[in-house]
Design a protein around this motif. Sequence first.
Motif, short mmCIF file in Angstrom:
data_model
loop_
_atom_site.label_atom_id
_atom_site.label_comp_id
_atom_site.label_asym_id
_atom_site.label_seq_id
_atom_site.Cartn_x
_atom_site.Cartn_y
_atom_site.Cartn_z
N ILE A 48 0.85 -1.20 0.00
CA ILE A 48 0.00 0.00 0.00
C ILE A 48 0.88 1.25 0.00
O ILE A 48 0.56 2.26 -0.63
CB ILE A 48 -1.00 -0.03 1.18
CG1 ILE A 48 -2.16 0.90 0.94
CG2 ILE A 48 -0.43 0.38 2.48
CD1 ILE A 48 -3.34 0.25 0.48
N GLY A 49 2.04 1.15 0.66
CA GLY A 49 2.98 2.28 0.63
C GLY A 49 3.48 2.56 -0.77
O GLY A 49 3.51 3.71 -1.21
N VAL A 50 3.84 1.49 -1.49
CA VAL A 50 4.32 1.67 -2.87
C VAL A 50 3.24 2.32 -3.71
O VAL A 50 3.50 3.22 -4.52
CB VAL A 50 4.72 0.30 -3.47
CG1 VAL A 50 4.94 0.43 -4.96
CG2 VAL A 50 5.95 -0.24 -2.80
N PHE A 58 0.84 4.32 -2.79
CA PHE A 58 0.73 5.75 -2.48
C PHE A 58 1.88 6.56 -3.09
O PHE A 58 1.68 7.63 -3.62
CB PHE A 58 0.73 5.94 -0.96
CG PHE A 58 -0.64 6.11 -0.41
CD1 PHE A 58 -1.59 5.12 -0.60
CD2 PHE A 58 -1.01 7.24 0.28
CE1 PHE A 58 -2.86 5.28 -0.12
CE2 PHE A 58 -2.28 7.40 0.77
CZ PHE A 58 -3.19 6.41 0.57
N LEU A 59 3.06 5.97 -2.97
CA LEU A 59 4.26 6.64 -3.48
C LEU A 59 4.13 6.88 -4.98
O LEU A 59 4.37 7.99 -5.46
CB LEU A 59 5.46 5.74 -3.18
CG LEU A 59 6.79 6.40 -2.98
CD1 LEU A 59 6.71 7.35 -1.81
CD2 LEU A 59 7.85 5.35 -2.69
N GLN A 108 1.42 7.00 -6.80
CA GLN A 108 0.37 7.99 -7.08
C GLN A 108 0.92 9.41 -6.97
O GLN A 108 0.69 10.25 -7.83
CB GLN A 108 -0.78 7.85 -6.08
CG GLN A 108 -1.74 6.77 -6.42
CD GLN A 108 -2.84 6.68 -5.38
OE1 GLN A 108 -2.98 7.55 -4.53
NE2 GLN A 108 -3.61 5.63 -5.44
N ASP A 109 1.69 9.63 -5.90
CA ASP A 109 2.12 11.00 -5.68
C ASP A 109 3.24 11.39 -6.62
O ASP A 109 3.30 12.53 -7.06
CB ASP A 109 2.52 11.21 -4.23
CG ASP A 109 2.16 12.59 -3.77
OD1 ASP A 109 1.01 12.98 -4.04
OD2 ASP A 109 2.99 13.28 -3.18
#
Lengths: 433, 328
Positions: B116-118, B120-121, B123-124
């Motif tokens: 989930i961190g990847v 988000f990363l 996306q941003d």
Amino acid sequence: MRKLVDLFSKNKKAQLLLFIVYVAVSSLSLILAQQSVVAFLLLLFSILLLYFLKLSTKAKWIIGLVIVAVLIPFSASQGQAYESYMDVATLVGIYCAMALGLNIVVGFAGLLDLGFIAFFAVGAYTYGIFASAQASKFLHFGHFPLSGESFWIFILIGGIVAAIFGILLGIPVLRVKGDYLAIVTLGFGEIIRIIFNNLDKPVNITNGSMGIASIAPPKIFGIVIANASQFYYVALAIFLVVVYIVTRLEHSKIGRAWKAIRDNEIAGQAMGIPLVKTKLIAFAIGASFSGMMGVVFAAKQTYIDATSFTLLESTTILVMVLLGGMGSVPGVILGAAVVTILNLQVLTEVSNWLNQLNTNGVISIPDALSPAKMQRFIFGLLLILFALYRPKGLIPAKNQKYDVNKLKKSTTKSVFVEPQVSNDKKASGGSEI
Amino acid sequence: MLAHIIQTLPQVIVDGLTLGVVYAVVAIGYTMVYGILELINFAHGEIFMSGAFIGTTVLLILSSVGFLSSVPAILAFIIIIVIASIATGFLGMGIERVAYRPLRNAPKLITLITAIGVSFLLQDIVRFIAELKTGNYIVSAPSLFNEKIHLKTSSILPQFGDALFKSSFLVVLIVAIIMLIVLDFFVNRTKWGMAMRAVAQDRETASLMSINVNKVISVTFFVGSALGGATGVLFMVQYGSIDPYIGFILGIKAFTAAVLGGIGNIRGAMVGGLLIGLLEMFAAANLSTITHGAFGAEYKDIFAFAILIAVLIFKPEGLFGKAVVEKV
């Protein structure tokens, strides 16, 4: 240097003296320099220092309560920024309580819940609808809005409603393998948001994307709690109750069952733990915490709409839990405080500062890179880094230690009621602040 | 009411098939990774989105140097899709190497969290590159295939209305079907595919049979991500405007398709994707008619989710999956 450190780590009085000096200096600097966010943060930081002091649990609680309940409000109250400081502190309390709820689900029971904010939304809307004129749009009996005194009952009602949602969602998902839960909750979070955003027809229940405005603030003994500085005490009281419940749960029978199935489902099942039931309880309790905080949130903001309940919020709470340490109550509190302050104070301060530099023409940073917009980036990076390099978080969870000899001697019942704590400084349930 | 539904049916089928093949190819990425690592690769939706953005970038570069006007659109399209899929393939491989491999023996919860961190990363990062270059994170791509095609379905059955679609629909459909066939051949007929299936069945035993497990997992990620990226390009060609958050909800739906077809089962994912696409379009077109305006098309996203819950209750192993017994 090492000698000095040694001295301090052994000498209780020296520690206490240094701590008092620290608290005095930071609160004095906050009193004198009201605009200084740094002083405010330093004062909050003293709570963390207190946690590491070698004092008895009781003493720590008393000192901590004095700092939180008296010193912080007093030192912040001397200037213009009082309400904004208290606002941040209130939100820290709310988010801490929520993160503790998620900690039950993720940290204790090992279930990844990515739609935690949905239950928050359920709680917020439960209070929002009935404590504003909204309810009279679809209910043709009763007198709405309910007065602010109903807030206290609604904390419970919000929790129960959220728990019911949690159980309804959990029953199909928790029966199958655990990893489905992550994506189903992710979807659920999104669906709840869509539904709340569109439920203004056929029956106007949530007022759609317009949101619900003018929600009644809580009232106690005829006093309306409207300012952040008053709300701070409400949040603090709820936070303390939540901490108490969570620490009691952690070492109870169900808490140990959660940890057992987290560490090994099959082994736990073999020891007679009912898998689905245990997971469902964790899920429902976590959801109910979130729902209760939703009620508080709605009462505090007096306005809610569906945009406050996005996936970003769910992930923020997950970051709090992971950052602090999954399953560790003091860690999660620290994580929640750090992330909330980062979100509300540090990022906006840095953005403002950069904007100033921009307008002064010192450096030019494109608007796209403004730190306030980079929450996803920062949280994503934090999740990856902590999962890779420090999966146990800032303050790792400790298991309560049992004295084997004592266990052997006494009958099983009395041992589990009063477990012997060998690591008497930190391991017992009370030293969380 | 029924007449209305039948009348719109041809159009619904055309739109549903387009969406369905997109879901199907993305679902394959989920199902392949899940089959081999038992991990829900949350970042897969974002790989799809990155593919769409890389494709758009290449398209914009090509059109700015005037290449686009000198060659037929189909050639430009092939160049774009190949570049985008290779780039996203390596992106997926990199993500596996950096974020998933060090955690292969860690509790599954931790790996899900990095995933989930990847996501988000990614996306941003995409958001601020897009915002930096164009000033807005919603990017619209110049369309390649614009001819309108009128399908006279009313001549088959008088109750039917006519279906109208852009020629990009045909491109999307054909390319997606080619990808599905090639993938099916790759997994079932080649040596690499056999190695992949072996690793999915039992990683340790496979490594004893002189299969380089790490390499096979890398290749799996490469293939899955390249397919995802290529689908991103298809999406961009079909729908025109993209933003960094398209991958998220599409990812959930594609995952639903994978579960519906039986997770780990590639052909199941294809069927699941098509079913979900058709159903969603049907809902979008007819929901408001069926409920007499009570629920509008904005509820269409809920369908995939309701299907997911229903499948988990009644047939957790999916339509084509086998019920697995947990290994102790």
